[in-house]
Design an enzyme around this catalytic site. Structure first.
Site, PDB file in Angstrom:
ATOM      1  N   CYS A 176       1.345  16.727   4.754  1.00 26.86           N
ATOM      2  CA  CYS A 176       2.576  16.870   5.229  1.00 26.86           C
ATOM      3  C   CYS A 176       3.487  17.936   5.045  1.00 26.86           C
ATOM      4  O   CYS A 176       4.634  18.324   5.562  1.00 26.86           O
ATOM      5  CB  CYS A 176       3.517  15.475   4.583  1.00 26.86           C
ATOM      6  N   HIS A 216      11.313  16.238   3.950  1.00 28.31           N
ATOM      7  CA  HIS A 216      10.211  15.659   4.726  1.00 28.31           C
ATOM      8  C   HIS A 216      10.769  13.959   5.071  1.00 28.31           C
ATOM      9  O   HIS A 216      11.081  13.467   4.092  1.00 28.31           O
ATOM     10  CB  HIS A 216       8.866  15.711   3.796  1.00 28.31           C
ATOM     11  N   ASN A 246       6.954   8.385   9.565  1.00 25.82           N
ATOM     12  CA  ASN A 246       6.452   9.818   8.900  1.00 25.82           C
ATOM     13  C   ASN A 246       5.493  10.375   9.989  1.00 25.82           C
ATOM     14  O   ASN A 246       4.494   9.847  10.211  1.00 25.82           O
ATOM     15  CB  ASN A 246       5.849   9.210   7.661  1.00 25.82           C
TER      16      ASN A 246
HETATM   17  O1  UT7 Z   1       3.988  11.645   3.864  1.00 25.51           O
HETATM   18  C1  UT7 Z   1       3.471  11.927   2.233  1.00 25.51           C
HETATM   19  C2  UT7 Z   1       4.306  11.201   1.254  1.00 25.51           C
HETATM   20  N1  UT7 Z   1       4.620   9.760   1.691  1.00 25.51           N
HETATM   21  C3  UT7 Z   1       5.691   9.276   1.063  1.00 25.51           C
HETATM   22  O2  UT7 Z   1       6.378   9.741   0.513  1.00 25.51           O
HETATM   23  C4  UT7 Z   1       5.489   7.719   0.965  1.00 25.51           C
HETATM   24  C5  UT7 Z   1       6.127   7.291  -0.349  1.00 25.51           C
HETATM   25  N2  UT7 Z   1       6.102   5.913  -0.770  1.00 25.51           N
HETATM   26  C6  UT7 Z   1       6.855   4.848  -0.145  1.00 25.51           C
HETATM   27  O3  UT7 Z   1       7.571   5.571   0.736  1.00 25.51           O
HETATM   28  C7  UT7 Z   1       7.132   3.622  -0.613  1.00 25.51           C
HETATM   29  O4  UT7 Z   1       6.471   3.549  -1.958  1.00 25.51           O
HETATM   30  C8  UT7 Z   1       6.539   2.582   0.313  1.00 25.51           C
HETATM   31  C9  UT7 Z   1       7.430   2.419   1.532  1.00 25.51           C
HETATM   32  C10 UT7 Z   1       5.048   2.909   1.065  1.00 25.51           C
HETATM   33  C11 UT7 Z   1       6.527   1.102  -0.285  1.00 25.51           C
HETATM   34  O5  UT7 Z   1       7.838   0.945  -0.893  1.00 25.51           O
HETATM   35  P1  UT7 Z   1       7.871   0.227  -2.176  1.00 25.51           P
HETATM   36  O6  UT7 Z   1       9.417   0.080  -2.538  1.00 25.51           O
HETATM   37  O7  UT7 Z   1       7.393   1.298  -3.322  1.00 25.51           O
HETATM   38  O8  UT7 Z   1       7.154  -1.164  -2.291  1.00 25.51           O
HETATM   39  P2  UT7 Z   1       6.044  -1.656  -3.070  1.00 25.51           P
HETATM   40  O9  UT7 Z   1       4.856  -0.787  -2.615  1.00 25.51           O
HETATM   41  O10 UT7 Z   1       6.184  -1.296  -4.528  1.00 25.51           O
HETATM   42  O11 UT7 Z   1       6.053  -3.098  -2.762  1.00 25.51           O
HETATM   43  C12 UT7 Z   1       6.961  -3.839  -2.983  1.00 25.51           C
HETATM   44  C13 UT7 Z   1       6.624  -5.257  -2.736  1.00 25.51           C
HETATM   45  C14 UT7 Z   1       5.298  -5.787  -2.828  1.00 25.51           C
HETATM   46  O12 UT7 Z   1       5.151  -7.109  -3.232  1.00 25.51           O
HETATM   47  P3  UT7 Z   1       5.229  -7.934  -4.420  1.00 25.51           P
HETATM   48  O13 UT7 Z   1       4.006  -7.233  -5.301  1.00 25.51           O
HETATM   49  O14 UT7 Z   1       6.626  -7.332  -5.321  1.00 25.51           O
HETATM   50  O15 UT7 Z   1       5.189  -9.314  -4.036  1.00 25.51           O
HETATM   51  C15 UT7 Z   1       4.524  -5.384  -1.673  1.00 25.51           C
HETATM   52  O16 UT7 Z   1       3.288  -6.264  -1.383  1.00 25.51           O
HETATM   53  O17 UT7 Z   1       6.805  -5.279  -0.783  1.00 25.51           O
HETATM   54  C16 UT7 Z   1       5.742  -5.707  -0.587  1.00 25.51           C
HETATM   55  N3  UT7 Z   1       5.256  -4.891   0.467  1.00 25.51           N
HETATM   56  C17 UT7 Z   1       5.794  -5.509   2.035  1.00 25.51           C
HETATM   57  N4  UT7 Z   1       6.431  -6.483   2.491  1.00 25.51           N
HETATM   58  C18 UT7 Z   1       6.792  -6.576   3.377  1.00 25.51           C
HETATM   59  C19 UT7 Z   1       4.697  -3.859   0.829  1.00 25.51           C
HETATM   60  N5  UT7 Z   1       4.806  -3.353   2.132  1.00 25.51           N
HETATM   61  C20 UT7 Z   1       5.192  -4.284   2.933  1.00 25.51           C
HETATM   62  C21 UT7 Z   1       5.730  -4.641   4.141  1.00 25.51           C
HETATM   63  N6  UT7 Z   1       6.534  -5.561   4.507  1.00 25.51           N
HETATM   64  N7  UT7 Z   1       5.407  -3.551   5.047  1.00 25.51           N
END
Ligand code: UT7
Length: 329
Positions: free
Chosen positions: A113, A253, A285
């Protein structure tokens, strides 16, 4: 010393729109979750017969037109992509042929990226050293080709798009005032496409184990992204001898609106009206294409006034990160 400038910009994105509501039918997710956790509303998906080189070619043609140049005026092509058409030959060579840039050397760069700012930095060095005259940068991504649309943690994030610019000493444009690049291979496994390279060549097993798709430890990537882009902004401002108050536009980004807001919050004078987020809303993204696409939108909509300074900052797999300050001259 005359500084390198961006003298032409162009972009391309596919017609097909994939909305959050479409994704609700594909994985267990909701429009509400996606909007609040990422800011993404929709993203573009390339057609089955549309590849990174095609999208990049369209963006390159528009940038050449904007710079009032022909393919034959270009003497170096740098393509930033993590979704090349092939491992080899390079996508840069395919685009060179498509735009008839017969006088150009051609090279792909892989900085995930961060590719656009890496390419701008290389192009600046090449033209300021007078080794090359007109460098064409293309960032192009068909991320839909490496996303597992059954994995809700990544399927919601990524989209396809291309952007391009021409960097030269001649002509008017966005002067590249200062750039900063960094990398840390220690975190390589946090954001990775494991198979298809020399370590894990394609096999029935790698396909079964879904190793040809993006794998990301989202939470950890998030923390590094905020910290590294904030540091990059500070270093780049210092190098350019500027203060944050002198910046008119911040283009981080476009990966996640919350990451963008978290970065802006760490500065006193990068108020919300200066922070660009429209690409993450409408395209998701798009990896290397992300900040170039944002810059092109601002330019096309005449939102960059004379003498205004724009700060780009990027972060991606590797990890790689960086920043760049442009001035509209
Ligand atoms: O381009 C290169 C750089 N990339 C980035 O900068 C991406 C960086 N990361 C992120 O943007 C975020 O970490 C994400 C958007 C990928 C995820 O958001 P988060 O707030 O970190 O969520 P999480 O992974 O901690 O998940 C929270 C909860 C989980 O459920 P539990 O374990 O709390 O029950 C996940 O299973 O949300 C759940 N979850 C979803 N729920 C509905 C994960 N993905 C989804 C989804 N829809 N699509």
């Amino acid at each position: 010393m005359t500084k390198a400038k961006i003298i032409g910009l162009g972009s391309y994105y596919p017609k097909k729109v994939l909305t959050n509501f479409d994704l609700e039918k594909m994985v267990e997710t909701s429009d509400e979750w996606i909007r609040t956790r990422t800011g993404v509303e929709e993203r573009r998906i390339a057609a089955d017969d549309e590849f990174s080189s095609d999208m990049g070619t369209n963006a390159a043609k528009e940038a050449l037109k904007d710079a009032n140049l022909n393919g034959s005026d270009i003497d170096f092509i740098l393509v930033a992509t993590l979704t090349p058409d092939y491992i080899f030959p390079s996508t840069a060579c395919l685009i060179q042929e498509n735009i008839k840039a017969n006088n150009a050397a051609a090279l792909d760069i892989q900085a995930a990226c961060s590719g656009y700012v890496y390419a701008l930095t290389l192009a600046k060095s090449l033209v300021e050293a007078k080794t090359y005259k007109n460098v064409l940068i293309v960032a192009t991504e068909k991320l839909s080709s490496i996303v597992d649309y059954k994995d809700r943690s990544t399927a919601i994030l990524f989209g396809d798009a291309a952007t391009a610019c021409v960097v030269s000493l001649d002509g008017k444009g966005l002067e590249i005032k200062s750039t900063f690049l960094a990398a840390s291979g220690k975190e390589a496994d946090l954001l990775i496409l494991p198979a298809g390279g020399s370590k894990l060549p394609a096999s029935i097993q790698t396909v079964k184990e879904k190793k040809h798709y993006i794998q990301m430890k989202g939470k950890e990537v998030y923390k590094h992204a905020v910290r590294r882009m904030k540091e990059a902004i500070e270093i780049c401002l210092k190098d350019a001898n500027l203060t944050e108050k002198e910046i008119s536009w911040l283009i981080p980004h476009q990966a996640n609106e919350r990451i963008i807001d978290a970065i802006a919050k760490r500065f006193e004078h990068l108020e919300s009206d200066k922070v660009f987020k429209e690409v993450v809303h409408k395209f998701g993204n798009t990896s290397a294409s992300s900040v170039g696409l944002a810059l092109d939108i601002l330019k096309k909509e005449n939102r960059i006034k004379p003498k205004e300074k724009i700060l780009l900052t990027v972060f991606g797999a590797g990890f790689t990160w960086g920043a760049c300050i442009l001035e509209n001259n």
